[in-house]
Design a protein around this motif. Sequence first.
Motif, PDB file in Angstrom:
ATOM      1  N   CYS A 176       0.969  -1.248  -0.052  1.00 52.84           N
ATOM      2  CA  CYS A 176       0.038   0.032   0.074  1.00 52.84           C
ATOM      3  C   CYS A 176       0.924   1.403  -0.122  1.00 52.84           C
ATOM      4  O   CYS A 176       2.113   1.430   0.113  1.00 52.84           O
ATOM      5  CB  CYS A 176      -0.939  -0.055   1.172  1.00 52.84           C
ATOM      6  SG  CYS A 176      -0.158  -0.144   2.727  1.00 52.84           S
ATOM      7  N   GLU A 180      -1.189   6.188   3.342  1.00 52.75           N
ATOM      8  CA  GLU A 180      -2.626   5.098   3.526  1.00 52.75           C
ATOM      9  C   GLU A 180      -2.229   4.042   4.609  1.00 52.75           C
ATOM     10  O   GLU A 180      -2.766   3.844   5.522  1.00 52.75           O
ATOM     11  CB  GLU A 180      -2.468   4.212   2.128  1.00 52.75           C
ATOM     12  CG  GLU A 180      -3.908   3.293   2.422  1.00 52.75           C
ATOM     13  CD  GLU A 180      -4.088   2.446   1.198  1.00 52.75           C
ATOM     14  OE1 GLU A 180      -4.811   1.702   1.484  1.00 52.75           O
ATOM     15  OE2 GLU A 180      -3.273   2.392   0.455  1.00 52.75           O
ATOM     16  N   ASP A 183      -1.403   6.084   8.133  1.00 46.02           N
ATOM     17  CA  ASP A 183      -2.803   6.437   8.780  1.00 46.02           C
ATOM     18  C   ASP A 183      -3.805   5.245   9.047  1.00 46.02           C
ATOM     19  O   ASP A 183      -4.323   5.359  10.209  1.00 46.02           O
ATOM     20  CB  ASP A 183      -3.789   7.068   7.528  1.00 46.02           C
ATOM     21  CG  ASP A 183      -2.799   8.571   7.302  1.00 46.02           C
ATOM     22  OD1 ASP A 183      -2.447   8.895   7.953  1.00 46.02           O
ATOM     23  OD2 ASP A 183      -3.589   8.993   6.275  1.00 46.02           O
ATOM     24  N   TRP A 184      -3.606   4.164   8.643  1.00 44.45           N
ATOM     25  CA  TRP A 184      -4.643   2.836   8.906  1.00 44.45           C
ATOM     26  C   TRP A 184      -3.936   2.426  10.369  1.00 44.45           C
ATOM     27  O   TRP A 184      -4.696   2.159  11.066  1.00 44.45           O
ATOM     28  CB  TRP A 184      -4.201   1.900   7.987  1.00 44.45           C
ATOM     29  CG  TRP A 184      -5.348   0.627   7.942  1.00 44.45           C
ATOM     30  CD1 TRP A 184      -6.377   0.530   7.636  1.00 44.45           C
ATOM     31  CD2 TRP A 184      -4.659  -0.706   8.604  1.00 44.45           C
ATOM     32  NE1 TRP A 184      -6.812  -0.823   8.196  1.00 44.45           N
ATOM     33  CE2 TRP A 184      -5.574  -1.334   8.737  1.00 44.45           C
ATOM     34  CE3 TRP A 184      -3.373  -0.919   9.313  1.00 44.45           C
ATOM     35  CZ2 TRP A 184      -5.746  -2.501   9.444  1.00 44.45           C
ATOM     36  CZ3 TRP A 184      -3.595  -2.327  10.148  1.00 44.45           C
ATOM     37  CH2 TRP A 184      -4.509  -3.162   9.843  1.00 44.45           C
TER      38      TRP A 184
END
Length: 265
Positions: A176, A180, A183-184
Motif C-alpha cells: 500500500c 495510507e 494512517d491505517w
Amino acid sequence: MDLITSAQNPRVKRLLRLQQKAADRRAEGLTLVEGLRELAVAAAAGVEVAELYHCPALPNAAPPAALAALHVPPARTWELAPAAFERVAYRDGSDGVVALVRPPARRLADLRLPANPLLLVAEAVEKPGNLGALLRTADAAAVDAVLVLDPRTDVWSPNVIRASIGCAFTRPLIACGRDEGLDWLRARGIRTFAAALTPCARAYTEADFRGPTALLLGTEADGLTPTTLARADETIIIPMRGLIDSLNVSVAAAVLTFEAVRQRG
C-alpha cells in the motif's frame, strides 16, 4: 497429462512472461512458483494452484505422489520436456515443478487483526531477496500481518516467493501507499516503532512491544524516509559493536520481531 515438448509453445511463453513481467502478473492475477517445497507451503496456506507443470525427466524431479498431494486436477496439469522446462526454470538443481498460483488480493480494509496485534512494516523495499527473507521471519514469528509501504519491487515476484520459501503466502501480506498504511495503523491505535540510526533512538531492548505494535524498517541504503520517521511513535536502534553501522534489513527485522515475541511470551 499432456506433454509440452517445445520451448516455443504458447504455454511456455506465457509462463516466461509471468515470471519476468510484473504488469502481466497483475493483469492475470497470477504469479509463478518454482519448487515443490514452496508450492506445498502455498497450497497449505489455502492459495489456489491454477496450473501445474512438471518435468519428470530431471534428475531431482519431484515424485508423482508429492504432486498428487497438491490435488490439482489433471485438466490443469501439464508435463514439460526438459527443453521446455529449462526455458522457464530460474533456479539450479530444480525438482521440475513450476506452477501458476493466484495470490490473495488483500487490501487494508480486508485485514482483520486480533486485539493485540504485532505487525512488520517495510518501507520502499527494493530487493526481492530481502523481502523474501523478511517474510520468512514473519512466518517464523507468526506476526499478524506484513505491510509493504511504497514498494519498489513486486511483492508477488517469483524471486520474493523463492527467497521466502513460500512464506509470502502464510501471513497476510499487503502492499500500500506510505500515508495510507501509516494512517491505517494510527487509526487502530497500533504503536509504531521506527528502526533508525538517529541520536534520539533508544536501544530496542528498552522499548515496550507488549501492546499493539508495528515495527517499521526502511531500505539498507537510505533507511526510513524522513516523513515516516517523523510520524513514528518511537525510534529504536539495534546497537552495533563492530565497524559497520547497520544490519541487513531482514536480519534487523528478525532481531526486533523476536524481541517483541519474547516480551509478549
